[in-house]
Scaffold this active site. Structure first.
Site, mmCIF file in Angstrom:
data_model
loop_
_atom_site.group_PDB
_atom_site.id
_atom_site.type_symbol
_atom_site.label_atom_id
_atom_site.label_comp_id
_atom_site.label_asym_id
_atom_site.label_seq_id
_atom_site.Cartn_x
_atom_site.Cartn_y
_atom_site.Cartn_z
ATOM 1 N N HIS A 177 11.135 -41.771 -25.138
ATOM 2 C CA HIS A 177 9.956 -41.478 -25.969
ATOM 3 C C HIS A 177 10.333 -40.141 -26.948
ATOM 4 C CE1 HIS A 177 5.674 -42.351 -26.859
ATOM 5 N NE2 HIS A 177 5.404 -41.071 -26.292
ATOM 6 N N ASP B 278 11.609 -45.982 -22.299
ATOM 7 C CA ASP B 278 10.484 -45.156 -22.593
ATOM 8 C C ASP B 278 9.620 -45.174 -21.679
ATOM 9 O OD1 ASP B 278 7.776 -44.275 -23.410
ATOM 10 O OD2 ASP B 278 8.345 -44.865 -25.534
ATOM 11 N N SER C 235 4.061 -42.484 -31.305
ATOM 12 C CA SER C 235 3.148 -42.701 -30.211
ATOM 13 C C SER C 235 1.675 -42.577 -30.755
ATOM 14 C CB SER C 235 3.375 -41.369 -29.324
ATOM 15 O OG SER C 235 2.922 -41.676 -27.928
#
Lengths: 277, 277
Positions: free
Chosen positions: B255, B224, B148
């Site tokens: 995620h 996600d 991320s």
């Protein structure tokens, strides 16, 4: 019976789910986590129970052990209950080793615990029926494992329900709770000061009294800070005699989930071997 | 330079360590985690950097990804820095996507961030010298990966330091931060409103401008929640042209660290293949 799915995370092509339900036995709302391996809709699955240690919820094992890889490889379901009743109306204690997160998986007989702290009945009567219904093709075969307080829970429950479980395993279990500080504090609160009432919840007493026991695998790290005072195995192994207990001392390993992550594949393989018999 | 070891947990026969030190670059106390595989005293080791996402510390990856198994199997060291400067004297924001836990791994130029938020210099100049000194036989070879915000960090840093890293990988990276809400908020605060100053920290701009890039592996879960708004790959892949970017969409994955745990072995294998060349 309303069981609500709260979360689902794909994990090693299986599903790591979290559920919510109201427990009549515990008289409170509860959550639990359930892992279903890849292609669970099409396959017959056996079920392994995991009981966690003091202060844990169902999340610690699902997030920190990495068990899903072995459960996916071995095509087995894993159920992770919470460690105690929960909620604002449930009695608690200031210490982290009594009350919420510290049920010791028994049925309390003393005030104020008696109304909610009936984890043994919850785990042997109410929750199994819910979990069985969530597995599309359940084989009917179960094993049980746990860590620390949950290692006590797994061995104690596995010995009391010895016809139900094919195998038992534990990491750093409290093997003789009636003789160590954690167990003495909890048993006094939940069961009262008459120590004769403690014996039916003590794995060392239970294994001595039990004729035929499922195979039991125990992993104990030798750098575990709690080992000397809380996790002594001598009396348990003496009481077990020639019953099938495999006790493994692992040099340098501690009480953390790093130890569990390292050896969980071996434990799951141990259970699956027995579940296949 | 004083580096103090705070923790050590044996993990897959290697050592999961945590250290504390004072960072001159960040002007605050910092911690980081380092995994050394089995027999690290006797073996030449390459090093993989892991950069974590928003809100994380060095603990999330060490506790939730299970990377140690693959790092042990492949005999590689892994360093996990924290995600920002820390401490009461370090500026912060009410939002979880700015300030502490949200450095975006760049060098800030704006008040009040400029004094502490120099993570790029910390990660490329100060911390490497410390980490190299902790590896008994360092090969001199490094790779970098992240998740991320840390996926942005890994690709951005890997492209800016392309002679240093043998390979780059990321889970759900912020590939075009100057065009998405997370990046725009952070870049405006740390770098000011002149968007031309943002481009040197944006992987999409960087890969367009960079002639020769290390191989880049990206894993993106298709379930996600952040994918559509924050993690769009189209412009990055267009800018990459025929450079060696391997982009993998994984159906059903989200995620979370459950996704990372599922695919981390594949990422570590990818890096080790390049590090061995």
């Amino acid at each position: 019976m309303v069981v609500e799915q709260l979360e689902m995370h794909l994990s090693f092509q299986g599903e790591q789910r979290k559920y919510h339900h109201f427990s009549k036995v515990l008289n409170c709302d509860m959550v639990f986590s359930l892992y279903l391996p890849p292609s669970f809709e099409e396959k017959e699955l056996s079920l392994i129970w995991w009981l966690s240690g003091l202060t844990c919820t169902d999340d610690n094992f699902s997030q920190k052990s990495g068990f899903q890889k072995a459960a996916a490889d071995q095509t087995v379901a894993v159920i992770i209950p919470d460690t105690s009743p929960r909620g604002d109306k449930v009695p608690d204690d200031e210490g982290w080793d009594l009350g919420k997160g510290a049920s010791f998986y028994l049925n309390a007989t003393q005030d104020p615990w008696v109304e909610n702290y009936q984890m043994y009945t919850y785990l042997t009567e109410e929750l199994p029926q819910i979990v069985y219904s969530l597995i599309p093709h359940f084989s009917g075969k179960e094993s049980i494992m746990g860590h620390s307080m949950g290692g006590h829970g797994a061995i104690m429950m596995g010995l009391k329900e010895r016809d139900r479980f094919a195998s038992i395993s534990a990491f750093a279990p409290i093997l003789n709770p009636s003789q160590v500080p954690w167990g003495q504090k909890a048993f006094t609160a939940y069961l009262g000061s008459d120590e004769s009432s403690w014996q039916e919840w003590d794995s060392t007493s239970l294994i001595e009294q039990t004729e035929k026991v499922p195979p039991i695998l125990i992993t104990q790290g030798m750098s575990d800070n709690f080992y000397e005072v809380q996790l002594q195995e001598k009396e348990f192994l003496k009481a077990a005699g020639d019953k099938p207990v495999f006790y493994r001392s692992e040099k340098g390993y501690d009480h953390s989930y790093f130890t569990i992550a390292t050896f969980i594949e071996e434990h799951i393989q141990f259970h699956v071997n027995e579940l296949k018999k």
